[in-house]
Design a protein around this motif. Sequence first.
Motif, PDB file in Angstrom:
ATOM      1  N   GLY A 101      36.328  39.315  38.923  1.00  0.00           N
ATOM      2  CA  GLY A 101      36.164  40.011  40.512  1.00  0.00           C
ATOM      3  C   GLY A 101      36.711  38.812  41.385  1.00  0.00           C
ATOM      4  N   GLU A 102      36.777  38.971  42.590  1.00  0.00           N
ATOM      5  CA  GLU A 102      37.195  37.986  43.751  1.00  0.00           C
ATOM      6  C   GLU A 102      36.382  38.115  44.973  1.00  0.00           C
ATOM      7  OE1 GLU A 102      41.379  36.903  46.025  1.00  0.00           O
ATOM      8  OE2 GLU A 102      41.255  38.760  44.788  1.00  0.00           O
ATOM      9  N   CYS A 103      35.342  37.207  44.821  1.00  0.00           N
ATOM     10  CA  CYS A 103      34.443  37.299  46.047  1.00  0.00           C
ATOM     11  C   CYS A 103      35.020  36.920  47.251  1.00  0.00           C
ATOM     12  CB  CYS A 103      33.289  36.246  45.720  1.00  0.00           C
ATOM     13  SG  CYS A 103      33.525  34.585  45.834  1.00  0.00           S
ATOM     14  N   MET A 104      36.103  36.065  47.225  1.00  0.00           N
ATOM     15  CA  MET A 104      36.845  35.551  48.548  1.00  0.00           C
ATOM     16  C   MET A 104      36.288  34.330  49.138  1.00  0.00           C
ATOM     17  SD  MET A 104      39.263  37.793  48.991  1.00  0.00           S
ATOM     18  CE  MET A 104      40.020  39.594  48.389  1.00  0.00           C
ATOM     19  N   SER A 105      35.020  34.036  48.594  1.00  0.00           N
ATOM     20  CA  SER A 105      34.536  32.694  49.343  1.00  0.00           C
ATOM     21  C   SER A 105      34.139  31.597  48.378  1.00  0.00           C
ATOM     22  CB  SER A 105      33.163  33.373  50.050  1.00  0.00           C
ATOM     23  OG  SER A 105      32.512  33.809  49.130  1.00  0.00           O
ATOM     24  N   CYS A 106      34.208  31.830  47.255  1.00  0.00           N
ATOM     25  CA  CYS A 106      33.645  30.657  46.424  1.00  0.00           C
ATOM     26  C   CYS A 106      35.060  29.639  46.305  1.00  0.00           C
ATOM     27  CB  CYS A 106      33.350  30.944  44.928  1.00  0.00           C
ATOM     28  SG  CYS A 106      34.718  31.538  43.906  1.00  0.00           S
ATOM     29  N   LYS A 107      34.479  28.429  45.620  1.00  0.00           N
ATOM     30  CA  LYS A 107      35.722  27.329  45.581  1.00  0.00           C
ATOM     31  C   LYS A 107      36.660  27.792  44.788  1.00  0.00           C
ATOM     32  CE  LYS A 107      36.306  22.651  43.443  1.00  0.00           C
ATOM     33  NZ  LYS A 107      35.491  21.753  42.442  1.00  0.00           N
ATOM     34  N   HIS A 108      36.809  28.518  44.188  1.00  0.00           N
ATOM     35  CA  HIS A 108      38.198  28.945  43.114  1.00  0.00           C
ATOM     36  C   HIS A 108      38.689  30.092  44.016  1.00  0.00           C
ATOM     37  CE1 HIS A 108      37.811  27.055  39.020  1.00  0.00           C
ATOM     38  NE2 HIS A 108      36.819  26.818  39.582  1.00  0.00           N
ATOM     39  N   CYS A 109      37.986  30.721  44.632  1.00  0.00           N
ATOM     40  CA  CYS A 109      38.568  31.944  45.321  1.00  0.00           C
ATOM     41  C   CYS A 109      39.373  31.378  46.562  1.00  0.00           C
ATOM     42  CB  CYS A 109      37.783  33.056  45.865  1.00  0.00           C
ATOM     43  SG  CYS A 109      37.409  34.017  44.613  1.00  0.00           S
ATOM     44  N   VAL A 110      38.797  30.459  47.266  1.00  0.00           N
ATOM     45  CA  VAL A 110      39.619  30.010  48.433  1.00  0.00           C
ATOM     46  C   VAL A 110      40.689  28.894  48.011  1.00  0.00           C
ATOM     47  CG1 VAL A 110      37.534  30.242  49.900  1.00  0.00           C
ATOM     48  CG2 VAL A 110      37.908  27.995  48.847  1.00  0.00           C
ATOM     49  N   SER A 111      40.560  28.332  46.912  1.00  0.00           N
ATOM     50  CA  SER A 111      41.653  27.248  46.633  1.00  0.00           C
ATOM     51  C   SER A 111      43.066  27.921  46.533  1.00  0.00           C
ATOM     52  CB  SER A 111      41.240  26.838  45.116  1.00  0.00           C
ATOM     53  OG  SER A 111      41.613  27.600  44.117  1.00  0.00           O
ATOM     54  N   GLY A 112      43.266  29.017  46.035  1.00  0.00           N
ATOM     55  CA  GLY A 112      44.403  29.436  45.933  1.00  0.00           C
ATOM     56  C   GLY A 112      45.264  29.059  44.685  1.00  0.00           C
ATOM     57  N   LYS A 113      44.520  28.341  43.895  1.00  0.00           N
ATOM     58  CA  LYS A 113      45.024  27.773  42.548  1.00  0.00           C
ATOM     59  C   LYS A 113      44.335  28.433  41.444  1.00  0.00           C
ATOM     60  CE  LYS A 113      44.984  23.264  44.633  1.00  0.00           C
ATOM     61  NZ  LYS A 113      44.383  21.680  44.534  1.00  0.00           N
ATOM     62  N   SER A 114      43.291  29.489  41.794  1.00  0.00           N
ATOM     63  CA  SER A 114      42.592  29.899  40.239  1.00  0.00           C
ATOM     64  C   SER A 114      42.133  31.379  40.622  1.00  0.00           C
ATOM     65  CB  SER A 114      41.483  29.032  39.945  1.00  0.00           C
ATOM     66  OG  SER A 114      40.679  29.556  39.239  1.00  0.00           O
ATOM     67  N   ASN A 115      41.912  32.143  39.733  1.00  0.00           N
ATOM     68  CA  ASN A 115      41.449  33.347  39.589  1.00  0.00           C
ATOM     69  C   ASN A 115      39.988  33.423  38.986  1.00  0.00           C
ATOM     70  OD1 ASN A 115      42.247  33.225  36.974  1.00  0.00           O
ATOM     71  ND2 ASN A 115      43.097  35.457  36.918  1.00  0.00           N
ATOM     72  N   MET A 116      39.634  32.142  38.727  1.00  0.00           N
ATOM     73  CA  MET A 116      38.187  31.979  38.119  1.00  0.00           C
ATOM     74  C   MET A 116      37.158  31.945  39.013  1.00  0.00           C
ATOM     75  SD  MET A 116      39.169  31.879  34.804  1.00  0.00           S
ATOM     76  CE  MET A 116      37.995  30.962  33.939  1.00  0.00           C
ATOM     77  N   CYS A 117      36.783  33.336  39.524  1.00  0.00           N
ATOM     78  CA  CYS A 117      35.862  33.275  40.616  1.00  0.00           C
ATOM     79  C   CYS A 117      34.478  32.773  39.971  1.00  0.00           C
ATOM     80  CB  CYS A 117      35.727  35.034  41.060  1.00  0.00           C
ATOM     81  SG  CYS A 117      34.455  35.166  42.164  1.00  0.00           S
ATOM     82  N   GLN A 118      33.857  32.124  40.605  1.00  0.00           N
ATOM     83  CA  GLN A 118      32.417  31.278  40.537  1.00  0.00           C
ATOM     84  C   GLN A 118      31.279  32.390  40.592  1.00  0.00           C
ATOM     85  OE1 GLN A 118      33.073  28.088  43.003  1.00  0.00           O
ATOM     86  NE2 GLN A 118      32.733  26.752  41.500  1.00  0.00           N
ATOM     87  N   THR A 119      31.474  33.407  41.211  1.00  0.00           N
ATOM     88  CA  THR A 119      30.474  34.527  41.505  1.00  0.00           C
ATOM     89  C   THR A 119      30.801  35.790  40.625  1.00  0.00           C
ATOM     90  OG1 THR A 119      30.208  33.893  43.966  1.00  0.00           O
ATOM     91  CG2 THR A 119      29.210  35.985  43.290  1.00  0.00           C
TER      92      THR A 119
END
Length: 382
Positions: A101-119
């Motif tokens: 998924g993509e929570c849009m708010s975790c470190k990875h989602c906001v980085s723009g560098k990764s699709n590895m959503c932490q949530t």
Amino acid sequence: MAAAASSPSPPAVITCRAAVAWGPGQALVMEDVEVAPPGPLEIRVKVVSTSICRSDVTQWQSTPDLFPRIFGHEASGVVESVGEGVTEFQVGDHALTVFIGECMSCKHCVSGKSNMCQTLGLERKGVMHSDQTTRFSIGGKPVYHYCAVSSFSEYAVVHSGCAVKVSPTMPMDRICLLSCGASAGLGAAWNVADVSKGSSVVIFGLGTVGLSVAQGAKLRGASKIIGVDTNPAKQEKGKAFGVTDFINPAELNEPVQQVVKRLTDGGADYSFECVGDTGVVSTALQSCSDGWGLTVTLGVPKAKPEVSAHYGLLLSGRTLKGSLFGGWRPKTDIPLLVEKYANKEIQVDGLVTHDMPFSDINKALELMLQNRCLRCVIHMPK
């Protein structure tokens, strides 16, 4: 005085048919399962089409625990009900389910560098992300999920962050492939490797993912695209997706990498491992060029998950990278791929070799085990 309008009733438990796996490699059994209402930020989807991905088969065969379980993750459907807090989806919306998924708010989602959503990352415990419980049960006993989707069921509950809204005009029995395999291959070529014009590419394994890598490389202008597969039938299929040269390792009396090096004047610019065999990773590394050769591994191994390679391959300037879902961020990027499909900029239909009813799902699994299909799309009862 007019009566006050009554509020809609909350979603109730649904009983439906699902193909349940009771043990590793055992034939799936059609069972009546109870599907709980969606929890907060979840949606319940009436599955319309689901295709069988190789990772479904791998986990079904090799995972010793987490049974009974409902597999399937590459799917499309219609939203039947929504949980508390869901604002993006409404009942009747068409959607693709996605295994990350993509929570849009975790470190990875906001980085723009990764699709590895932490949530909402890859779920391996057979439960939902939110509360670590299941939404499926039989006789009051839990049935495990797969990748928090479980689309081998007439209804499934997924987190709203693991679903992508799509236009109702899109053919659901084809765009379901964009929820995993086709997107994974295209993204590996475009996002992870960033294949350049005029480059040389070698692809190990010409299944759905490998053919999608070939398509992505062709669209990027690669001049030589070498497909490696032990199935001779993949030679013609590969041509339709951009493969320019074909190697069948079963017909060689020398290592594959030597043939690749001859065809590419010393090694390919990019190599892709799409077999799901960590032994092939080393071969792929040896097949790419000194100095700048990049190897991307996409396959899910059935056994021996550790990768082994001579350190000299890396000291010589080669790079090994992993790729999950082709680097795509589901919410942000998948609508763009659906649009490309709608505009005929990418082909997906040619990856579907079989269409079968839900009742024949075990036949579809057998076709996959016998390497007699690319993607078999399962059509759920209407």
